[in-house]
Design an enzyme around this catalytic site. Structure first.
Site, PDB file in Angstrom:
ATOM      1  N   HIS A 182      -8.021   7.014   0.488  1.00  0.00           N
ATOM      2  CA  HIS A 182      -8.898   5.845   0.730  1.00  0.00           C
ATOM      3  C   HIS A 182      -9.393   5.243  -0.588  1.00  0.00           C
ATOM      4  O   HIS A 182     -10.419   4.556  -0.617  1.00  0.00           O
ATOM      5  CB  HIS A 182     -10.158   6.212   1.550  1.00  0.00           C
ATOM      6  N   ARG A 217       0.860  -1.176   0.000  1.00  0.00           N
ATOM      7  CA  ARG A 217       0.000   0.000   0.000  1.00  0.00           C
ATOM      8  C   ARG A 217       0.900   1.232   0.000  1.00  0.00           C
ATOM      9  O   ARG A 217       1.805   1.342   0.828  1.00  0.00           O
ATOM     10  CB  ARG A 217      -0.870   0.014   1.245  1.00  0.00           C
TER      11      ARG A 217
END
Ligand code: AMP
Length: 398
Positions: free
Chosen positions: A180, A91
């Protein structure tokens, strides 16, 4: 095929090993207090006791070394050899304007992630440390970077250009990026699948409500607007972050009240939101409990939290020319029937009613609108790790 998903924070590291045939998580773990006294690794495997290692880890490389040892540990083993890890998915918070999708990591990609450090000074450095540690420890395993910003790169200029002198965008990249993205992408695709509809035909509003909160307007499968902006401080109110405020407050505190800029920055990021208003906690459950016990500021904090989200939902229905489905996800969105009910109060004119009984279900894929509702409302547990693993496999197969 098994993919190791790594999410490095400044002093923490979350990981999951996912079997891509079944898309099941074989093991998940968390390393905390990296570089601080009392480092601890906690690993969970379904049906087994938690495996805990308490051992000081001076940096992320030591942490990843220990993660690999934990994955191979005789008693808690889920794999027998490192060769079983086909790839690693990382990530990465900020991909700037360069990345509108995930990429396989090479030296050039690492350099470009480094170029984005000024845009995400707290997040990108630990992400890079994690990538470099894996590169050293598993030099022959391919790695992919999955960016939090990528899904929102489809936003039109009207949504992402800030009403500031245009040169600031050209010179410094000051614009709205959104975050997000992995979660908004996952839940919007999942809800289309659950509804058995083509995502291209849907107007979806996704509400990611956790410690950090953001909403996205997803039209035809593409993010056309989102509430976070240049940084994850913007948008609706959060656990400790203020969300949008009049920027003059900053100058007022610095120039008139003698605050240092760092203090104001710290205040906006770490001491505002639910915590700042309630004075109780940044944790939604704590604030709710205090409100139930009669704490007026805790009640006000919840009212403002719900109000900001309600206003954002209404705004996104406006810019999309309507809405077909509203989705709630993340810690608060998935678990709090109270938050969902309160946020949606007054928005029934959009075309839904809430089924009170269904709304009590926690942490499952669940429609919470009544059968006859024209607009659907769902709770969908997010799964950012699965998106990272899926993107990694997609890149490997290219
Ligand atoms: P996340 O950042 O997604 O882990 O979400 C953390 C937030 O979810 C915290 O504010 C928690 O209080 C909230 N949360 C977790 N479980 C519940 C629950 N059962 N009811 C209300 N809020 C919850």
């Amino acid at each position: 095929m098994k993919v190791l998903v790594i999410n490095c924070g400044s002093s923490s590291l979350k990981y999951q090993l996912i079997d891509m045939e079944t898309e099941k998580s074989l093991v998940s773990g968390l390393v905390e207090r990296i570089g601080i006294d009392g480092s601890i690794l906690t690993q969970k495997v379904e049906g087994k006791d938690k495996y805990i290692i308490k051992q000081d880890m001076k940096d992320h490389k030591e942490a990843i070394k220990l993660v690999l040892e934990a994955l191979l540990n005789k008693e808690h083993a889920v794999i027998e050899s490192m060769d079983e890890i086909t790839a690693v998915g990382h990530r990465v918070v900020h991909g700037g304007e360069k990345y509108s999708d995930s990429v396989l990591i090479d030296d050039e990609v690492i350099e470009l992630i480094k170029d984005c450090i000024p845009l995400a000074p707290l997040h990108n450095p630990p992400n890079i440390i994690g990538i470099e540690a894996c590169k050293e420890l598993m030099p022959n395993t391919p790695m992919a970077a999955v960016f939090d910003t990528a899904f929102h790169q489809t936003m039109p200029k009207v949504a992402y250009i800030c009403p500031l002198p245009y040169e600031l965008y050209e010179k410094y990249g000051i614009r709205r990026y959104g975050f997000h993205g992995t979660s908004h992408k996952y839940v919007s695709q999942k809800v289309a699948e659950v509804m058995n509809r083509d995502i291209k035909d849907l107007k979806i509003i996704t509400c990611h409500l956790g410690n950090g909160c953001s909403l996205a307007a997803v039209k035809g499968g593409k993010s056309i607007d989102t509430s976070m902006g240049f940084t994850p401080l913007a948008g609706v109110m959060m656990g400790t972050r203020s969300g949008n405020i009049d920027p003059s407050v900053i100058a007022f505190l610095v120039e008139q009240q003698g605050y240092k800029l760092e203090e104001v920055n710290e205040m906006l990021n770490k001491k505002s939101g639910l915590l700042g208003i309630s004075g109780v906690s940044s944790d939604f459950r704590d604030v709710q409990m205090a409100a139930e016990q009669g704490n007026e500021r805790a009640k006000l904090a919840l009212d403002i939290f719900n109000y900001k989200i309600r206003a954002q939902i209404a705004s996104y229905a406006g810019i999309m020319g309507g809405v077909d489905v509203i989705v709630f996800t993340a810690g608060i969105g998935e678990n709090s029937s109270f938050a969902r009910k309160e946020v949606l109060k007054g928005l029934e004119f959009l075309g839904f009613n809430i089924d009170e009984e269904k709304n009590e279900v926690r942490g499952e894929v669940q429609e919470i609108s009544t059968k006859d509702s024209k607009v659907k409302v769902y709770e969908i547990p997010t799964n950012e790790e699965l998106v990272i693993a899926r993107d990694t496999v997609k890149l490997l197969n290219k």
